[in-house]
Enzyme design. Structure first.
Site, PDB file in Angstrom:
ATOM      1  N   HIS A 332       0.820  -1.212   0.000  1.00 19.79           N
ATOM      2  CA  HIS A 332       0.000   0.000   0.000  1.00 19.79           C
ATOM      3  C   HIS A 332       0.855   1.263   0.000  1.00 19.79           C
ATOM      4  CE1 HIS A 332      -3.633   2.430   0.889  1.00 19.79           C
ATOM      5  NE2 HIS A 332      -2.769   3.163   1.571  1.00 19.79           N
ATOM      6  N   GLU A 333       1.790   1.352   0.940  1.00 19.11           N
ATOM      7  CA  GLU A 333       2.563   2.598   1.039  1.00 19.11           C
ATOM      8  C   GLU A 333       3.473   2.793  -0.166  1.00 19.11           C
ATOM      9  OE1 GLU A 333       1.392   4.489   3.005  1.00 19.11           O
ATOM     10  OE2 GLU A 333       0.592   3.310   4.661  1.00 19.11           O
ATOM     11  N   GLU A 355      -5.842   7.832  -2.217  1.00 18.01           N
ATOM     12  CA  GLU A 355      -6.172   6.618  -1.462  1.00 18.01           C
ATOM     13  C   GLU A 355      -6.988   5.602  -2.267  1.00 18.01           C
ATOM     14  OE1 GLU A 355      -4.531   6.151   0.965  1.00 18.01           O
ATOM     15  OE2 GLU A 355      -4.009   8.102   1.813  1.00 18.01           O
ATOM     16  N   TYR A 407     -10.849   5.147   0.480  1.00 20.48           N
ATOM     17  CA  TYR A 407      -9.970   4.002   0.264  1.00 20.48           C
ATOM     18  C   TYR A 407     -10.670   2.923  -0.559  1.00 20.48           C
ATOM     19  CZ  TYR A 407      -6.594   5.673   3.752  1.00 20.48           C
ATOM     20  OH  TYR A 407      -5.658   6.399   4.439  1.00 20.48           O
TER      21      TYR A 407
END
Length: 544
Positions: A332-333, A355, A407
């Site tokens: 994700h990051e 996001e 998200y």
């Protein structure tokens, strides 16, 4: 509440962003407006470079030093607004070797020039300051410094500021619309410790006063909240993927574990290169840096604190088991390097551009490694974290994000657009082209909508309007007729139109539903009717 439920609840307030007020909110203050709006004091100049030169004293939880802010004047500029939290002391602001007058209003600093700076000129000021910056109680969900120690008792310091603002620890134009073209970060820390910041290490200098200065340089545009320090007793190892340097900074007792666990990075890069295009900051390299908090997408220095576990601290946010096949924080990051760091929303009200797209990279990685069906199941599973109670897009001009649905409602929206395209080759070409077209740019939701809309004959605007600007899902209403099924959309958007794929008698059919009743001729009953819910995120309602 059990630990997993607590994690889900925290995640619903968004990883690293819960410190910002959400949308559907009316009691904004002058401080919100000063932080979130663009006025002549901000639009009159374009930041070119930040050069931070700081001393960090972990025992005192204290920082001191300066930021040289280089900029171009875009309109005659009598007064400049910078931002620095009011708990931090200003020592002086120097321009042409003279101190400037300034006024503080909340966290904004208004600097007055003796004569207006002229449009078209380039200039700089040096801003000297010091203080004890805000301490994060639960980073990254609230912004601030994390003053911790490792298992050997060494200081271990991190910072997470997204949403709260980089101005909690250094002076800057704290608005996402303006990124410096480069940055230099010179951080002096006690001897025996290392500071790891963004970009490339350019020097290590013993200051002969018990401190060592670590200097790093970024040569690509970088958002304020991404400029970062990480202080610890780090060990370094590295490898390469194609022409990209992969560097890792971890605590000594985790070195061997990290070498094995971080092997996933090469698989991730292979997937992202294929589906999204090359890493957008090759000149600055890619780093994972072990931190005393869960993680953040700090550009070219991604914060990692997932304890070398698969999933999200060992849990699966999708509830399917698929999320336990990979390390959530790594994927994700790192995905944020493409979406959030390279492509940045001008206003944080449009943070779904960060996001939603980055959450979709979780499914992209899953598809690369384990196939499209698992990716679709993962996307369906993470819908359990969507509330559908407030809008994805926040309020503009007041530093307000939308809901945490940005998200996984955002990622399911993208998956649904892929299904509307109904052409995977076109979808991935479009996705890569979007990523390339807006590389190193700040953009708006409208630009994103237009880009994806222009690539298909289906009008996607009603879809974007319903999913981004309204909280509830569209409802496909169904009614049994004689040898036919009647269907129509019920939605907040009065003109809502969207094709939807359904399965009738084991055959997939596309219904081009509108707000008006239409019919599909079939001898089957409604109980034989099923929406393809792996690809379409909607509600259904059967009417008498």
């Amino acid at each position: 509440m059990n630990k997993f439920f607590i994690i889900i609840c925290l995640f619903a307030f968004s990883l690293g962003n819960a410190q910002v007020v959400g949308s559907n909110h009316s009691d904004y203050t002058q401080a919100d407006t000063l932080r979130g709006s663009l006025r002549p004091e901000r639009t009159g100049y374009d930041v070119q470079k930040y050069h931070l030169k700081l001393k960090v004293e972990p025992e005192k939880k204290f920082i001191s030093g300066s930021n040289i802010i280089s900029f171009k004047v875009t309109e005659d500029l009598p007064v400049m607004q910078l931002d620095l939290f009011e708990n931090m002391k200003i020592d002086s602001i120097i321009h042409n070797n003279k101190s400037l007058q300034y006024e503080r209003r909340f966290n904004a600093v208004f600097i007055e020039f003796p004569k207006p700076l002229k449009k078209g000129t380039s200039d700089s000021i040096e801003f000297f300051y010091q203080g004890n910056p805000i301490i994060a109680e639960n980073a990254p969900w609230d912004g601030g410094f994390v003053w911790d120690t490792d298992e050997d008792g060494n200081p271990w310091v991190g910072v997470a500021v997204q949403g709260t603002g980089a101005s909690l620890w250094y002076p800057n134009k704290d608005h996402q619309s303006d990124e410096p073209e480069e940055a230099q970060i010179d951080i002096a820390v006690p001897n025996g410790l290392m500071n790891v910041s963004n970009g490339r290490l350019i020097s290590e200098k013993d200051l002969k006063n018990g401190f060592t200065e670590w200097s790093w340089k970024v040569v690509n545009p970088i958002n304020n909240y991404n400029i970062m320090i990480n202080i610890g007793n780090y060990k370094h190892f590295s490898e390469k993927y194609k022409d990209l340097d992969l560097d890792y900074y971890v605590l000594p007792y985790n070195l061997e574990k990290a070498k094995e666990h971080f092997s996933e990075v090469k698989d991730m890069m292979a997937c992202f290169y294929e589906k999204m295009g090359p890493y957008p900051f090759i000149e600055d390299g890619f780093k994972l840096v072990e931190t005393p908090y869960l993680g953040m997408e700090h550009q070219s220095a991604v914060a990692y604190g997932n304890e070398y576990l698969k999933g999200y601290l060992g849990n699966d946010l999708s509830g399917t088991g698929i999320g336990l096949k990979w390390d959530f924080i790594i994927i994700h990051e790192s995905g944020h390097e493409w979406y959030g760091n390279s492509i940045t929303s001008k206003d944080i009200a449009d943070m779904w551009i960060h996001e939603g797209f980055t959450s979709y990279t979780e499914a992209i990685y899953t598809e690369c490694r384990w196939g499209k069906v698992d990716a679709l199941k993962y996307l369906r599973g993470i819908r359990q974290n969507i509330s559908n109670t407030s809008t994805i897009i926040g309020d503009y001009g007041v530093n307000a994000e939308g809901s945490g649905d940005m998200y996984y409602k955002g990622s399911n929206l993208l998956n649904m657009i892929r299904s509307i395209y109904d052409d995977d080759e076109l979808w991935w070409d479009t996705f890569r082209d979007y990523t390339k077209t807006y590389k190193h740019q700040t953009i708006t939701t409208q630009e994103t909508e237009e880009f994806f809309n222009n690539m298909t004959e289906v009008d996607l605007q009603p879809v974007f309007d319903q999913y981004l600007r309204h909280a509830s899902l569209p409802v496909l209403q169904l009614r049994q007729g004689d040898d036919k099924i009647l269907y129509r959309w019920k939605a907040d958007v009065s003109y809502f139109r969207m094709p939807v794929d359904v399965i009738i008698d084991e055959e997939e059919i596309r219904l081009n539903a509108t707000p008006e009743w239409q019919s599909y001729e079939t001898g089957e009953e409604l109980d034989e009717f099923q929406v393809n819910d792996l690809e379409f995120y909607i509600e259904t309602e059967i009417l008498d």
